[in-house]
Design a protein around this motif. Structure first.
Motif, mmCIF file in Angstrom:
data_model
loop_
_atom_site.group_PDB
_atom_site.id
_atom_site.type_symbol
_atom_site.label_atom_id
_atom_site.label_comp_id
_atom_site.label_asym_id
_atom_site.label_seq_id
_atom_site.Cartn_x
_atom_site.Cartn_y
_atom_site.Cartn_z
ATOM 1 N N UNK A 243 -8.682 38.660 16.346
ATOM 2 C CA UNK A 243 -7.975 39.851 15.817
ATOM 3 C C UNK A 243 -8.906 40.478 14.748
ATOM 4 N N UNK A 244 -8.802 41.820 14.468
ATOM 5 C CA UNK A 244 -9.802 41.931 13.370
ATOM 6 C C UNK A 244 -9.507 41.876 12.001
ATOM 7 N N UNK A 245 -10.598 41.469 11.139
ATOM 8 C CA UNK A 245 -10.406 40.762 10.008
ATOM 9 C C UNK A 245 -11.337 41.639 9.146
ATOM 10 N N UNK A 246 -11.167 41.722 7.904
ATOM 11 C CA UNK A 246 -12.000 42.243 6.690
ATOM 12 C C UNK A 246 -11.643 41.422 5.442
ATOM 13 N N UNK A 247 -12.727 41.500 4.708
ATOM 14 C CA UNK A 247 -12.702 41.101 3.494
ATOM 15 C C UNK A 247 -13.414 41.809 2.309
#
Length: 206
Positions: A46-50
């Motif tokens: 799944x797409x992840x960002x930080x």
């Protein structure tokens, strides 16, 4: 010193490990750090960002405003385009060239990289090849950290100290392998853009 960094990719690519290493280095230097919670679906694939913000002054928000990111560090090339609205006009994309094909009708890889090239100053990284050279495909994310290191604003040696701390409990062999991965990534980035070295990264404990 102010740096706004978006780390992007998909679940299972070690995005939180990258953020944690940068956090350790910044905190060791007495800098202020804020990190947003990961957005999207953090399960594998799944797409992840930080959002990661580092400053010598107090930081009042953990989210980076649109147009204010200095760096998009993308562990997956298509994900780098998702966050273009956050990138400042002077910002840089550092992206892996190897796709993580987790959706039907994934874009043509050649066209994808051409779009990234047209969109912003960018550094493409053959992270899979370099990770295998370092000793394990699992060092992919640390290769990417090394490639991004000239744009983070923290000296290479401080990031390497943080890598040693982060992987120290797993033994010396694991530490050395990840240090090698970091250096290989840094070397490739510097070769592509030698003017953007750590001379622009003033923070060190020396």
């Amino acid at each position: 010193m102010n740096k706004n960094i978006i780390i992007a990719g998909v679940g299972g690519q070690g995005i939180l490990a990258i953020a944690s290493i940068i956090d350790l280095a910044a905190i060791n230097l007495g800098l202020h750090v804020k990190q947003a919670e990961v957005h999207g679906m953090s399960q594998r694939g799944g797409a992840v960002e930080s959002h990661l913000r580092i400053s010598s002054e107090e930081i009042f928000s953990d989210l980076i405003p649109l147009g204010k990111a200095d760096l998009i560090l993308s562990i997956e090339p298509m994900e780098s385009l998702r966050y273009l609205p956050f990138l400042s006009p002077e910002g840089v994309i550092v992206t892996a060239t190897e796709p993580y094909i987790n959706i039907p009708q994934y874009p043509d890889e050649e066209k994808l990289m051409a779009t990234i090239e047209e969109s912003a100053t960018h550094v493409p990284v053959e992270a899979g090849t370099l990770a295998r050279k370092a000793g394990s495909p699992k060092t992919f994310n640390v290769v990417m950290l090394g490639a991004a290191s000239p744009y983070i604003g923290i000296e290479e040696e401080e990031l390497e100290k943080a890598i040693s701390l982060f992987f120290g409990r797993k033994g010396e062999e694991m530490v050395n392998m990840n240090i090698k991965a970091f250096r290989l990534g840094k070397e490739q980035a510097t070769e592509q853009n030698p003017e953007r070295g750590c001379e622009n990264s003033p923070y060190t404990t020396k």
